[in-house]
Design a protein around this motif. Structure first.
Motif, mmCIF file in Angstrom:
data_model
loop_
_atom_site.group_PDB
_atom_site.id
_atom_site.type_symbol
_atom_site.label_atom_id
_atom_site.label_comp_id
_atom_site.label_asym_id
_atom_site.label_seq_id
_atom_site.Cartn_x
_atom_site.Cartn_y
_atom_site.Cartn_z
ATOM 1 N N SER A 8 0.907 -1.114 0.018
ATOM 2 C CA SER A 8 -0.010 -0.032 -0.161
ATOM 3 C C SER A 8 0.968 1.295 0.116
ATOM 4 O O SER A 8 1.975 1.249 0.339
ATOM 5 N N ASP A 9 0.103 2.321 -0.317
ATOM 6 C CA ASP A 9 1.017 3.686 -0.292
ATOM 7 C C ASP A 9 0.844 4.241 1.282
ATOM 8 O O ASP A 9 1.718 5.373 1.362
ATOM 9 N N THR A 10 0.335 3.668 1.913
ATOM 10 C CA THR A 10 0.027 3.878 3.572
ATOM 11 C C THR A 10 1.317 3.407 4.192
ATOM 12 O O THR A 10 1.402 4.002 5.220
ATOM 13 N N VAL A 11 2.219 2.755 3.494
ATOM 14 C CA VAL A 11 3.439 2.273 4.352
ATOM 15 C C VAL A 11 4.548 3.398 3.951
ATOM 16 O O VAL A 11 5.699 3.392 4.772
ATOM 17 N N THR A 12 4.375 4.519 3.560
ATOM 18 C CA THR A 12 5.298 5.521 3.249
ATOM 19 C C THR A 12 5.612 6.047 4.482
ATOM 20 O O THR A 12 4.760 6.350 5.278
ATOM 21 N N LEU A 13 6.842 6.627 4.766
ATOM 22 C CA LEU A 13 7.534 7.118 5.965
ATOM 23 C C LEU A 13 7.470 8.563 5.598
ATOM 24 O O LEU A 13 7.714 9.235 4.444
ATOM 25 N N PRO A 14 7.272 9.559 6.784
ATOM 26 C CA PRO A 14 7.305 11.015 6.721
ATOM 27 C C PRO A 14 8.761 11.439 6.083
ATOM 28 O O PRO A 14 9.876 10.701 6.613
ATOM 29 N N THR A 15 8.888 12.277 5.121
ATOM 30 C CA THR A 15 10.468 12.661 4.532
ATOM 31 C C THR A 15 11.162 13.624 5.600
ATOM 32 O O THR A 15 10.592 13.804 6.553
ATOM 33 N N PRO A 16 12.271 13.533 5.370
ATOM 34 C CA PRO A 16 13.355 14.469 6.401
ATOM 35 C C PRO A 16 12.552 15.947 6.714
ATOM 36 O O PRO A 16 12.496 16.446 7.540
ATOM 37 N N ALA A 17 12.014 16.555 5.306
ATOM 38 C CA ALA A 17 11.241 17.779 5.692
ATOM 39 C C ALA A 17 10.183 17.639 6.526
ATOM 40 O O ALA A 17 9.726 18.771 7.136
ATOM 41 N N MET A 18 9.577 16.810 6.447
ATOM 42 C CA MET A 18 8.196 16.621 7.421
ATOM 43 C C MET A 18 8.776 16.592 8.617
ATOM 44 O O MET A 18 8.020 17.020 9.610
ATOM 45 N N ARG A 19 9.650 15.750 9.189
ATOM 46 C CA ARG A 19 10.182 15.315 10.279
ATOM 47 C C ARG A 19 10.653 16.729 10.928
ATOM 48 O O ARG A 19 10.540 17.125 12.207
ATOM 49 N N GLN A 20 11.355 17.510 10.086
ATOM 50 C CA GLN A 20 11.949 18.729 10.487
ATOM 51 C C GLN A 20 10.690 19.528 10.885
ATOM 52 O O GLN A 20 10.788 20.436 11.850
ATOM 53 N N ALA A 21 9.771 19.610 10.033
ATOM 54 C CA ALA A 21 8.467 20.720 10.206
ATOM 55 C C ALA A 21 7.782 20.118 11.475
ATOM 56 O O ALA A 21 7.563 20.940 12.248
ATOM 57 N N MET A 22 7.887 18.862 11.586
ATOM 58 C CA MET A 22 6.995 18.544 13.070
ATOM 59 C C MET A 22 7.745 18.730 14.104
ATOM 60 O O MET A 22 6.958 19.374 15.270
ATOM 61 N N TYR A 23 9.302 18.807 14.151
ATOM 62 C CA TYR A 23 9.937 19.300 15.337
ATOM 63 C C TYR A 23 9.557 20.480 15.823
ATOM 64 O O TYR A 23 9.705 21.093 16.843
ATOM 65 N N GLU A 24 9.502 21.600 14.392
ATOM 66 C CA GLU A 24 9.522 23.039 14.750
ATOM 67 C C GLU A 24 7.978 23.619 14.784
ATOM 68 O O GLU A 24 7.870 24.745 14.966
ATOM 69 N N ALA A 25 7.174 22.477 14.875
ATOM 70 C CA ALA A 25 5.630 23.085 14.817
ATOM 71 C C ALA A 25 5.141 23.681 15.999
ATOM 72 O O ALA A 25 5.507 23.405 16.895
ATOM 73 N N GLU A 26 4.767 25.047 15.627
ATOM 74 C CA GLU A 26 4.010 25.727 16.647
ATOM 75 C C GLU A 26 2.741 25.068 16.896
ATOM 76 O O GLU A 26 1.975 24.673 16.082
ATOM 77 N N VAL A 27 2.337 24.801 18.053
ATOM 78 C CA VAL A 27 1.089 23.914 18.495
ATOM 79 C C VAL A 27 0.324 24.845 19.503
ATOM 80 O O VAL A 27 0.746 25.615 20.181
ATOM 81 N N GLY A 28 -0.832 24.394 19.807
ATOM 82 C CA GLY A 28 -2.030 24.877 20.814
ATOM 83 C C GLY A 28 -3.176 23.874 20.844
ATOM 84 O O GLY A 28 -3.057 22.791 20.274
ATOM 85 N N ASP A 29 -4.072 24.143 21.437
ATOM 86 C CA ASP A 29 -5.117 23.377 21.843
ATOM 87 C C ASP A 29 -6.163 23.451 20.491
ATOM 88 O O ASP A 29 -7.017 24.352 20.426
#
Ligand SMILES: Cc1ncc(COP(=O)(O)O)c(C=O)c1O
Length: 347
Positions: A8-29
């Motif tokens: 399946s295409d659901t087995v794809t892994l997050p790209t390095p750019a995604m991981r970086q964006a996740m690390y830096e993500a501004e979040v709230g409730d």
């Protein structure tokens, strides 16, 4: 050995750019509407599919269910194809949770519905009958081989249905694959749908998440239904950050997956003992059948596994291989070589 996982295409892994964006993500409730990254993703998603608003949900299944809950009342009837993912593979969620009855009609081989049949299936005013409140379309059509519905095919059903005052929902889990295959803006496929669900976590590689888009009022009500289902995700911006990368960086490359699927489909069609319906190989999926009694399904799966090749088996010798990010042309060549070797002398 590289594992070439085509289940399946659901087995794809997050790209390095995604991981970086996740690390830096501004979040709230987000349940309080205060996650800036989710808000950004929802605005971007709505713009991309040409709708007023959008809602981030954990999965495609929840996105379809939230849409059905929002369009329908308990006891309503929804019309959909007999091969629709919503009907076949979503654990009957629409009947269990939304209380609607599915009225299924035939899907043509290419995933389309006959507009005349759809219109004839809409219930009239009669004390004995449930009201029809929704028609669901799917594009690309998973169980019909990943086939693409053209904008004319979509409109041929959606326009007359909406003229009758009935809403149209598009299960567009892979609608970006459809748009890329047709070489058109995705808005042309979503323009006549009242709501559209699409997934970030398939060919677009995000780890989690789907979007539902529609009018501002529809999304306001859908948000409440998402909360009811337990889909409010608090600091979900960590996930939405990957979704933004998915939508801004990963759509264009789907073409590569389609090229690889075509290569795979054509190659497999030449392997003795396998049958491929090449007409349906239009995006990133290749369905094929084992058509020899000299090789059993478990034997084939084990032999493939030994070579690091994984494909999905759906019973009765029907297999699916899905191309995606991380699968290169040389991997397809390896898969074809493996099939030729395993099947050689078995026909
Ligand atoms: C056409 C279609 N709709 C909906 C879904 C459900 O998505 P999810 O697996 O995120 O629940 C899928 C999943 O494969 C799908 O193929």
């Amino acid at each position: 050995m590289k594992v070439i996982d085509l289940r399946s295409d659901t087995v794809t892994l997050p790209t390095p750019a995604m991981r970086q964006a996740m690390y830096e993500a501004e979040v709230g409730d987000d349940v309080l509407g205060e996650d800036p990254t989710i808000n950004r993703l929802e605005t971007l998603a709505a713009e991309m599919v040409g709708k007023e608003a959008a809602l981030f949900v954990p999965s495609g299944t929840m996105g379809n269910l939230v849409s059905i809950l929002t369009h329908c009342q308990r006891g309503d009837e929804i019309i959909l194809g007999e091969k629709a993912h919503i009907f076949l593979f979503e654990v009957a969620a629409s009947s269990a949770f939304a209380g609607v009855q599915a009225h299924i009609i035939p899907n043509r081989r290419d995933g389309t519905l006959d507009p005349e049949t759809v219109l004839a299936t809409i219930r009239g005013e009669n004390i004995h009958l449930p009201p029809t409140s929704l028609v669901c379309l799917e594009n690309t059509h998973n169980w019909c081989g990943g086939c693409v519905l053209s904008r004319e095919q979509m409109d041929s059903v959606a326009v007359p249905v909406r003229e009758r005052g009935i809403a149209v929902h598009l299960d567009g889990a892979r609608v970006f694959n459809a748009a890329v295959a047709l070489g058109i803006d995705v808005k042309e496929l979503t323009r006549n749908a009242d709501s559209v669900m699409f997934c970030l976590s398939k060919g677009l590689c995000a780890p989690v998440g789907s979007l539902v888009a529609g009018t501002a009022d529809f999304i306001r009500r859908a948000r409440k239904n998402r909360k009811m289902l337990g889909g409010g995700m608090r600091q979900g911006g960590i996930l939405a950050a990957a979704g933004i990368v998915a939508l801004t960086e990963m759509v264009g490359r789907l073409e590569e997956d389609h090229r690889n699927a075509r290569l795979l489909g054509e190659g497999l069609s030449e392997v003795q003992g396998l049958a491929v319906d090449l007409d349906t190989v239009q995006t990133n999926m290749v369905f094929f059948n084992l058509v020899t009694d000299k090789m059993a399904v478990p034997e084939l799966l084990v032999a493939l596994d030994d070579e690091g090749v994984k494909v999905g088996h759906y019973g009765a010798g029907r297999f699916r291989a899905v191309t995606h990010h991380g699968i290169e042309e040389e991997d397809i060549q390896h898969v074809l070589k493996t099939f030729r070797r395993i099947m050689g002398g078995r026909t």
